[in-house]
Each structure stands twice: as structure tokens, then as C-alpha cells.
Design a protein around this motif. Structure first.
Motif, PDB file in Angstrom:
ATOM      1  N   ASP A  17      65.912  13.702  -6.503  1.00 26.35           N
ATOM      2  CA  ASP A  17      64.514  13.668  -6.090  1.00 26.35           C
ATOM      3  C   ASP A  17      64.447  13.776  -4.576  1.00 26.35           C
ATOM      4  OD1 ASP A  17      62.716  13.192  -8.457  1.00 26.35           O
ATOM      5  OD2 ASP A  17      64.104  11.509  -8.722  1.00 26.35           O
ATOM      6  N   VAL A  18      63.441  14.470  -4.109  1.00 26.51           N
ATOM      7  CA  VAL A  18      63.179  14.583  -2.671  1.00 26.51           C
ATOM      8  C   VAL A  18      61.811  13.982  -2.404  1.00 26.51           C
ATOM      9  CG1 VAL A  18      62.797  16.174  -0.752  1.00 26.51           C
ATOM     10  CG2 VAL A  18      64.632  16.620  -2.401  1.00 26.51           C
ATOM     11  N   SER A  19      61.773  12.987  -1.541  1.00 29.01           N
ATOM     12  CA  SER A  19      60.515  12.298  -1.251  1.00 29.01           C
ATOM     13  C   SER A  19      59.813  12.927  -0.057  1.00 29.01           C
ATOM     14  CB  SER A  19      60.789  10.820  -0.960  1.00 29.01           C
ATOM     15  OG  SER A  19      61.494  10.682   0.266  1.00 29.01           O
TER      16      SER A  19
ATOM     17  N   VAL B 236      71.947  41.303  -1.923  1.00 30.67           N
ATOM     18  CA  VAL B 236      70.881  41.845  -2.770  1.00 30.67           C
ATOM     19  C   VAL B 236      69.666  40.928  -2.698  1.00 30.67           C
ATOM     20  CG1 VAL B 236      70.206  42.314  -5.157  1.00 30.67           C
ATOM     21  CG2 VAL B 236      72.449  43.034  -4.327  1.00 30.67           C
ATOM     22  N   HIS B 237      69.923  39.622  -2.749  1.00 34.06           N
ATOM     23  CA  HIS B 237      68.862  38.632  -2.618  1.00 34.06           C
ATOM     24  C   HIS B 237      69.449  37.377  -2.004  1.00 34.06           C
ATOM     25  CE1 HIS B 237      66.030  35.404  -3.917  1.00 34.06           C
ATOM     26  NE2 HIS B 237      65.129  36.329  -3.643  1.00 34.06           N
ATOM     27  N   TYR B 238      68.752  36.842  -1.008  1.00 34.52           N
ATOM     28  CA  TYR B 238      69.163  35.608  -0.339  1.00 34.52           C
ATOM     29  C   TYR B 238      68.099  34.552  -0.600  1.00 34.52           C
ATOM     30  CZ  TYR B 238      69.445  32.237   3.510  1.00 34.52           C
ATOM     31  OH  TYR B 238      69.476  31.076   4.256  1.00 34.52           O
ATOM     32  N   LEU B 239      68.536  33.374  -1.062  1.00 32.41           N
ATOM     33  CA  LEU B 239      67.638  32.245  -1.293  1.00 32.41           C
ATOM     34  C   LEU B 239      68.033  31.112  -0.362  1.00 32.41           C
ATOM     35  CD1 LEU B 239      65.457  30.741  -2.994  1.00 32.41           C
ATOM     36  CD2 LEU B 239      67.312  30.107  -4.579  1.00 32.41           C
ATOM     37  N   GLY B 240      67.098  30.658   0.471  1.00 40.82           N
ATOM     38  CA  GLY B 240      67.364  29.553   1.385  1.00 40.82           C
ATOM     39  C   GLY B 240      66.621  28.305   0.948  1.00 40.82           C
ATOM     40  N   LEU B 241      67.338  27.178   0.864  1.00 41.08           N
ATOM     41  CA  LEU B 241      66.759  25.890   0.481  1.00 41.08           C
ATOM     42  C   LEU B 241      66.922  24.900   1.622  1.00 41.08           C
ATOM     43  CD1 LEU B 241      68.190  25.513  -3.158  1.00 41.08           C
ATOM     44  CD2 LEU B 241      66.058  26.615  -2.445  1.00 41.08           C
ATOM     45  N   ASP B 242      65.881  24.132   1.875  1.00 40.77           N
ATOM     46  CA  ASP B 242      65.943  23.137   2.942  1.00 40.77           C
ATOM     47  C   ASP B 242      64.902  22.048   2.670  1.00 40.77           C
ATOM     48  OD1 ASP B 242      67.376  23.235   5.891  1.00 40.77           O
ATOM     49  OD2 ASP B 242      65.547  22.033   5.930  1.00 40.77           O
ATOM     50  N   TYR B 243      65.093  20.890   3.326  1.00 46.24           N
ATOM     51  CA  TYR B 243      64.111  19.807   3.259  1.00 46.24           C
ATOM     52  C   TYR B 243      62.864  20.128   4.078  1.00 46.24           C
ATOM     53  CZ  TYR B 243      67.670  16.407   1.602  1.00 46.24           C
ATOM     54  OH  TYR B 243      68.619  15.714   0.897  1.00 46.24           O
TER      55      TYR B 243
ATOM     56  N   GLY C 154      62.914  20.294  -2.631  1.00 50.63           N
ATOM     57  CA  GLY C 154      62.234  19.406  -3.559  1.00 50.63           C
ATOM     58  C   GLY C 154      61.353  20.118  -4.572  1.00 50.63           C
ATOM     59  N   ASP C 155      61.172  21.422  -4.442  1.00 48.48           N
ATOM     60  CA  ASP C 155      60.301  22.197  -5.332  1.00 48.48           C
ATOM     61  C   ASP C 155      61.107  22.646  -6.551  1.00 48.48           C
ATOM     62  OD1 ASP C 155      58.546  23.899  -6.588  1.00 48.48           O
ATOM     63  OD2 ASP C 155      58.145  25.152  -4.826  1.00 48.48           O
ATOM     64  N   LYS C 156      61.294  21.740  -7.473  1.00 53.13           N
ATOM     65  CA  LYS C 156      62.173  21.998  -8.607  1.00 53.13           C
ATOM     66  C   LYS C 156      61.670  23.119  -9.511  1.00 53.13           C
ATOM     67  CE  LYS C 156      63.843  17.221  -8.850  1.00 53.13           C
ATOM     68  NZ  LYS C 156      64.049  16.060  -9.751  1.00 53.13           N
ATOM     69  N   SER C 157      60.370  23.225  -9.680  1.00 50.76           N
ATOM     70  CA  SER C 157      59.846  24.245 -10.592  1.00 50.76           C
ATOM     71  C   SER C 157      60.126  25.650 -10.067  1.00 50.76           C
ATOM     72  CB  SER C 157      58.344  24.050 -10.810  1.00 50.76           C
ATOM     73  OG  SER C 157      57.635  24.157  -9.592  1.00 50.76           O
TER      74      SER C 157
END
Length: 262
Positions: free
Chosen positions: A16-18, A110-117, A139-142
Motif C-alpha cells: 500500500d502507498v499512503s 518499444v515501451h517504457y513504463l516509469g513508476l514513482d511515489y 500507488g495506482d494499482k488499477s
């Protein structure tokens, strides 16, 4: 009946990310950008076509050590990964920040996905990167769920060094969730020197310490603790490199073809 998206999201229930997590990192990035030459993070590469073309050509057949030291059009690449695991692949960067790496790798993947808080960092990343890049709050799980089992490679740069062991486990499980069977996770752990220990810094702590209020606290891991992460999360360690001068231990972990993270 539960739809496929909710089923996929449900399988991300291990973290979980608050809102306080997001705020901590928004503040940290605001402080960093104001203090340390933030202007370089706000430029895209759209006006550097010749540099980008040379970058794509020169990096395309390099070994991991060569990729790590490679000077891209925006910064050193600083990931321990053969170019074959990036060029023409679908990749994820955990802890992408304001896109300093993403805006470069987006020209190779081909595709880059970046995840961060940090929503602040993600907004900057989104306006400086090519259209092959996509940025999502961790935190955007969906939104993340739709990428399950779709990525060839997960890369990290200055990321695992700021995670304690409990965080390192769940982000590794997230990497496992995103990777295809046989996909590769490149993790960057801190490798302290005796000088680090002699300084007795409050911002350098063992991996099993609690997270601190200061987001950029550095945690160091033993070999046994790194093996524990791999075993818990369904990975096999396939390569490791210690860079004493750079204070890094790079670990490549492969997702088992028939292994699910626990």
C-alpha cells in the motif's frame, strides 16, 4: 462476478502507498530540484535529434559494464544491464523520478513504463519524455495491473539503496508481477565502505532498520538478505557485480518460468 481488472488488482494486495508516502517524496524532489541544478531535469531531447540518433546507434550492442558507464544525451545511463535487455524491449523503471533515465531509454525501448511515489516527479517526467514512455504513480494499482506479466526487463537506478528490507521485498514482488516469465530485474544495492561506517552517519542504516522520516536515507544489505529477497519473491540470482568505487552492488534476478511470488 469479479472482473479481470479487479482480479489483477487484488493480486497487488501485498503493498500500500499512503498519501503521506507521496507527500514525503514530493517534498524531497522539490527540495532536490531547487538545490541541485534542477533545470537539467526540465529539458526534453526533442531538439537533439542528432545526439539521440548517435545514442541509439552507439548503445545498441554494449555489455552491462559499458552500458553503465555510457554517457547518454541527458546523463550517464548508470544501470548494470546489457543493451540487449533494453533495446526493442518492454521495460519498467522502479523509482523513475522526473524521467532523467526514461526520456533516454524511451528512444530505445518499444515501451517504457516509469513508476514513482512522487506526483511532482512524474509530471515532470511526462512532459520531457517521448511518446513511447508512460508514467504511473506506484500507488495506482488499477493502472499498474494491466501490465501484469508483460515486461521484459525491470531496471532501477539509485532506487534499492533507499529501501529497507520490507520495502525491497514488496517492490521486488511488484517487479515479479510485471515481468514476463524469464524476465530480468536489475537491482542496485548500496555497498558501503569502511569509511562509511567510520563516519557513523544517521542516514546509513542496516537493511532491517525501520524507514526514516528522511526519504533519501540509504540502507545496506548483506548477501544473505539479498538472497532472502530473491527467494521470497520468486527470482533466481543470475549475475552480480560489486562496484567498490561507486559503492554499488548490482544484482540481476531472473523470474522463474514456473514460479509465482509468495
Amino acid at each position: 462476478m469479479m472482473n479481470s481488472q479487479s482480479m489483477a488488482t487484488e493480486s497487488l494486495d501485498f503493498y500500500d502507498v499512503s498519501s503521506s508516502d507521496i507527500l514525503r517524496w514530493d517534498k524531497e524532489w522539490a527540495r532536490y530540484l531547487c538545490k541541485y541544478h534542477g533545470n537539467r531535469y526540465f529539458s526534453s531531447l526533442t531538439d537533439r535529434n542528432s545526439q539521440v540518433s548517435k545514442f541509439i546507434k552507439d548503445i545498441s550492442k554494449l555489455r552491462a559494464d559499458e552500458v553503465y558507464d555510457f554517457k547518454g544525451p541527458a546523463s550517464l545511463i548508470n544501470i548494470w544491464c546489457d543493451s540487449d535487455n533494453i533495446v526493442g524491449k518492454k521495460i519498467v523503471e522502479l523509482g523513475c523520478g522526473p524521467g532523467q533515465l526514461g526520456k533516454q531509454l524511451g528512444h530505445l525501448a518499444v515501451h517504457y513504463l516509469g513508476l514513482d511515489y512522487s506526483n511532482l516527479a512524474l509530471y515532470i517526467a511526462s512532459i520531457v519524455s517521448p511518446i513511447s514512455c508512460e508514467y504511473i504513480n506506484i500507488g495506482d494499482k488499477s493502472s499498474i495491473a494491466k501490465f501484469r506479466n508483460s515486461r521484459d526487463t525491470v531496471v532501477t537506478r539509485h532506487f534499492y539503496i533507499h529501501q529497507n528490507i520490507s520495502n525491497a521485498i514488496w517492490v521486488s514482488r511488484l517487479a515479479h508481477f510485471l515481468l514476463k516469465p524469464g524476465g530480468l530485474l536489475i537491482a542496485d544495492f548500496y555497498y558501503p565502505t569502511q569509511e562509511d561506517f567510520d563516519k557513523n552517519s544517521p542516514n546509513l542504516l542496516p537493511a532491517k532498520s525501520n524507514l526514516q522520516e528522511y526519504p533519501s536515507t540509504v540502507f545496506y544489505f548483506s548477501t544473505d538478505e539479498i538472497n532472502e529477497i530473491a527467494n521470497i519473491c520468486g527470482f533466481e540470482i543470475v549475475d552480480e557485480k560489486i562496484d567498490s568505487s561507486g559503492k554499488r552492488r548490482f544484482v540481476q534476478m531472473r523470474k522463474g518460468v514456473n514460479v509465482n511470488a509468495r
